[in-house]
Structure formats: structure tokens, C-alpha cells
Design an enzyme around this catalytic site. Structure first.
Site, PDB file in Angstrom:
ATOM      1  N   HIS A  99       0.844  -1.197   0.000  1.00  0.00           N
ATOM      2  CA  HIS A  99       0.000   0.000   0.000  1.00  0.00           C
ATOM      3  C   HIS A  99       0.877   1.245   0.000  1.00  0.00           C
ATOM      4  O   HIS A  99       1.937   1.270   0.632  1.00  0.00           O
ATOM      5  CB  HIS A  99      -0.902   0.027   1.235  1.00  0.00           C
ATOM      6  CG  HIS A  99      -1.686  -1.227   1.439  1.00  0.00           C
ATOM      7  ND1 HIS A  99      -2.592  -1.700   0.518  1.00  0.00           N
ATOM      8  CD2 HIS A  99      -1.700  -2.114   2.466  1.00  0.00           C
ATOM      9  CE1 HIS A  99      -3.129  -2.816   0.974  1.00  0.00           C
ATOM     10  NE2 HIS A  99      -2.596  -3.091   2.150  1.00  0.00           N
ATOM     11  N   GLU A 116      -1.633  -0.022   8.320  1.00  0.00           N
ATOM     12  CA  GLU A 116      -2.616  -0.893   8.968  1.00  0.00           C
ATOM     13  C   GLU A 116      -1.965  -1.740  10.050  1.00  0.00           C
ATOM     14  O   GLU A 116      -0.738  -1.804  10.152  1.00  0.00           O
ATOM     15  CB  GLU A 116      -3.275  -1.801   7.926  1.00  0.00           C
ATOM     16  CG  GLU A 116      -2.309  -2.733   7.220  1.00  0.00           C
ATOM     17  CD  GLU A 116      -2.910  -3.402   5.989  1.00  0.00           C
ATOM     18  OE1 GLU A 116      -3.874  -2.873   5.421  1.00  0.00           O
ATOM     19  OE2 GLU A 116      -2.385  -4.448   5.580  1.00  0.00           O
ATOM     20  N   HIS A 174       3.516  -7.364   1.814  1.00  0.00           N
ATOM     21  CA  HIS A 174       2.905  -8.276   2.765  1.00  0.00           C
ATOM     22  C   HIS A 174       1.849  -9.152   2.099  1.00  0.00           C
ATOM     23  O   HIS A 174       1.396  -8.853   0.994  1.00  0.00           O
ATOM     24  CB  HIS A 174       2.253  -7.497   3.917  1.00  0.00           C
ATOM     25  CG  HIS A 174       1.155  -6.584   3.461  1.00  0.00           C
ATOM     26  ND1 HIS A 174       1.392  -5.313   2.986  1.00  0.00           N
ATOM     27  CD2 HIS A 174      -0.195  -6.756   3.372  1.00  0.00           C
ATOM     28  CE1 HIS A 174       0.261  -4.738   2.643  1.00  0.00           C
ATOM     29  NE2 HIS A 174      -0.731  -5.596   2.860  1.00  0.00           N
ATOM     30  N   ARG A 194      -1.242  -4.847  -6.196  1.00  0.00           N
ATOM     31  CA  ARG A 194      -1.007  -6.292  -6.231  1.00  0.00           C
ATOM     32  C   ARG A 194       0.264  -6.569  -7.024  1.00  0.00           C
ATOM     33  O   ARG A 194       0.413  -6.122  -8.152  1.00  0.00           O
ATOM     34  CB  ARG A 194      -2.226  -6.982  -6.858  1.00  0.00           C
ATOM     35  CG  ARG A 194      -2.253  -8.489  -6.691  1.00  0.00           C
ATOM     36  CD  ARG A 194      -3.508  -9.086  -7.327  1.00  0.00           C
ATOM     37  NE  ARG A 194      -4.734  -8.657  -6.676  1.00  0.00           N
ATOM     38  CZ  ARG A 194      -5.739  -8.068  -7.304  1.00  0.00           C
ATOM     39  NH1 ARG A 194      -5.675  -7.823  -8.593  1.00  0.00           N
ATOM     40  NH2 ARG A 194      -6.825  -7.720  -6.642  1.00  0.00           N
TER      41      ARG A 194
END
Length: 320
Positions: A99, A116, A174, A194
Site C-alpha cells: 500500500h 494498517e 505483505h 497487487r
């Protein structure tokens, strides 16, 4: 001041399973529930108010009705509602992804970046996930390994256990592995780049889109160190235990283990989210009492004051 129960928006991504329906009291007509967006004003899936006089209202509309003061002085400083909270059931591996940070995301995607954290709710024996790289690599090597399908060789694979905490700063490569159920607290963003998808195809029979150039732009290719535990010490009080799990500019989260009763102060600085991850009981403010059980999501406006949780349960409290 107000406190309400929320219903989630559901996502049936191809890697999802049925544990959220079977084990977390989620009711959905979808066969697969990969994610439930428990606290969300995002355009891709909003929560719905499920108690009080505004029952049935979209959560974003509810907050607009209440006004910025409901978010608190810290919450109101954000242009948009700052966080999004999900349950995620990974029956299969998620894609290798990354991200962007706020600067890149706002410039390129016109929304927040995405830092996150994950709290591991459950993990099958032998489950693992990917967290950053296992050695420093260059952008050129990163691209080459994506193209020749050797990327996994340079990613850090981490065994996962119930109760682990992972802080995933924007830019960290991740992927959640199969057999893992998590609660994710994140910035209010749905921007994901992605990188690698294990050769899978989507519902249309075609490979899912990759975002290699953008991922190369934003990825941190230096190994990260973490013990994957809450960042704060466990503090024990009469009737409960609490530990800070993670804190950053966008959110602070705590894990509470309640044996009889605890009180959480919801001050004028921030709203509070309470996500029940095990057990049952009640949650009370001065003017509201709601029953709670595993899987429930409760939102309290800033200035609610003392919120009392009674019963035998575990919950995550989040705030800004």
C-alpha cells in the site's frame, strides 16, 4: 453523545471462506465472506447503523448528521473519517501486495494511503504470512523477481499464532496466508497494489490485475524487525487486563480481556470503536445499553464519557 451498534459490508473475494459466518455471527447471503467491513464510511462498502433512532442509516450519513464534533478534536482534523476496521477470513493465500503512503496515494489515487495493523484472531497449525523482505534488494531485482516468479524467495515468511500483532506501515510488502482470521485496523483507504497472485484467475477466468510499476514506486525493500506482539505492556486491573497494541498518526488500538467489568473513557479528543472478538456481555454509556457478543461492532462518539463493558469477553478499542 451517542453509542450505536453497526452492521458490516461484506466482500466475497475468491480467497475467502466461511469462518466469519460460522464463528463470528455474521449473517450474509454470500456463500463466501472474505471480509466484513465493521467500521467503514468508504464508498466501496459502508457499515450500517443497527440500533437507536437512526437504525438502517448508512454510517457515513449518520456521521454527517451528527457533525464533525462527533469525531472529536483529533478525529475532526482529518478531511475524511480516518479509519476502517475489518474482519478477514483467509481460506486461501491473499496476493502479495503493498500500500502507498499518504503523499503518493493522494497524488496518484486521490485517497488516503494505507498503514494498517493486524490482530490475529485465529490461525490454523502451520499458518504463516509474508512481512517485508528477508534481505535488502534493489528496485531492479524486485522487478526481475516479479517477472521470473522468484519473488517469494526474498520475502520474510513469519509463522502466525493467535494473539500476534502485526503493524504494517505503508510501503511494507505483505500477504496474509491461508488459514488465518484477523481483525484489521487501517487507514480509510482501499488502495492496494497487487504484486504477485500465485497464478490465479478471477471470476471472469482472467488473471487479476497487477500493479507492478506503482508497487516498485512505493515499496520498502529493506528488512523490518518486529516481535509481532502488542507494543505496550499488559496492565492488570480488578476485573480486566489491557494492552496497547499499536499507535501511529492515524489510529491507536488496545486489546482488553474482561473477566467481569471494565470502564473506558471516551474523551473529547476522539470517537471510539469497540470490536468484540470473543465472548459476550453488555456495553453501557450514560444513556445507552447494548448487548454484545463475538463479532459485534460498536461506535461511540467523542465525549461519550465512561463506557462500561460487563461480562466475559475480549474486545479491541480503536481511536485516533
Amino acid at each position: 453523545m451517542a453509542m450505536v451498534r453497526l452492521l458490516p459490508a461484506f466482500k466475497d473475494y475468491l480467497w475467502g471462506g466461511t469462518k466469519l459466518k460460522e464463528n463470528y455471527n455474521k449473517k450474509s447471503d454470500l456463500d463466501i465472506v472474505a471480509e466484513s467491513w465493521e467500521l467503514s464510511t468508504h464508498k466501496d462498502g459502508q457499515s450500517i447503523v443497527d440500533s437507536g433512532e437512526d437504525q438502517g442509516m448508512l454510517f457515513g450519513d449518520y456521521l454527517q448528521k451528527l457533525g464533525k464534533e462527533a469525531l472529536g478534536t483529533k478525529g475532526a482534523a482529518f478531511e475524511n473519517f480516518p479509519i476502517l476496521i475489518k474482519f478477514i477470513d483467509a481460506k486461501g493465500n491473499l496476493s502479495i501486495q503493498v500500500h502507498p503512503n499518504n503523499e503518493y496515494a493522494m497524488r496518484v489515487e486521490k485517497e488516503y494511503g494505507k498503514t494498517e495493523m493486524w490482530y490475529i484472531l485465529d490461525a490454523e497449525e502451520g499458518a504463516s504470512l509474508y512481512y517485508g523482505t528477508n534481505k535488502e534488494i534493489t528496485k531492479e531485482e524486485f522487478r526481475e523477481r516479479i517477472e521470473n516468479n522468484t519473488l517469494l524467495d526474498v520475502l520474510k515468511s513469519v509463522p502466525v499464532h493467535k494473539g500476534d500483532v502485526f503493524f504494517i506501515e505503508a510501503g511494507t510488502i505483505h500477504a496474509i496466508g491461508e488459514g488465518i482470521v484477523i481483525c484489521e485496523i487501517q487507514q480509510n483507504s482501499n488502495t492496494t497494489y497487487r504484486v504477485y497472485d500465485f497464478g490465479r484467475v478471477g471470476a471472469d477466468g482472467k488473471p487479476r490485475e497487477l500493479h507492478i510499476d506503482k508497487a516498485i514506486d512505493v515499496s520498502n525493500l529493506t528488512p523490518l524487525e518486529s516481535d509481532f506482539k502488542p507494543c505496550g505492556e499488559v496492565k492488570t486491573y480488578d476485573g480486566y487486563q489491557v494492552a496497547m497494541m499499536a499507535s501511529c498518526d492515524y489510529f491507536t488500538t488496545y486489546i482488553y480481556e474482561v473477566k467481569s467489568e471494565c470502564s473506558v473513557k471516551v474523551d473529547e479528543e476522539s470517537f471510539a470503536s469497540f470490536v468484540i472478538v470473543d465472548g459476550e456481555g453488555t456495553i453501557e454509556s450514560d444513556d445507552t445499553m447494548l448487548s454484545i457478543r463475538k463479532g459485534d461492532s460498536i461506535f461511540a462518539t467523542a465525549g461519550t464519557g465512561s463506557v462500561r463493558v460487563k461480562g466475559n469477553c475480549r474486545f479491541i478499542q480503536s481511536r485516533v
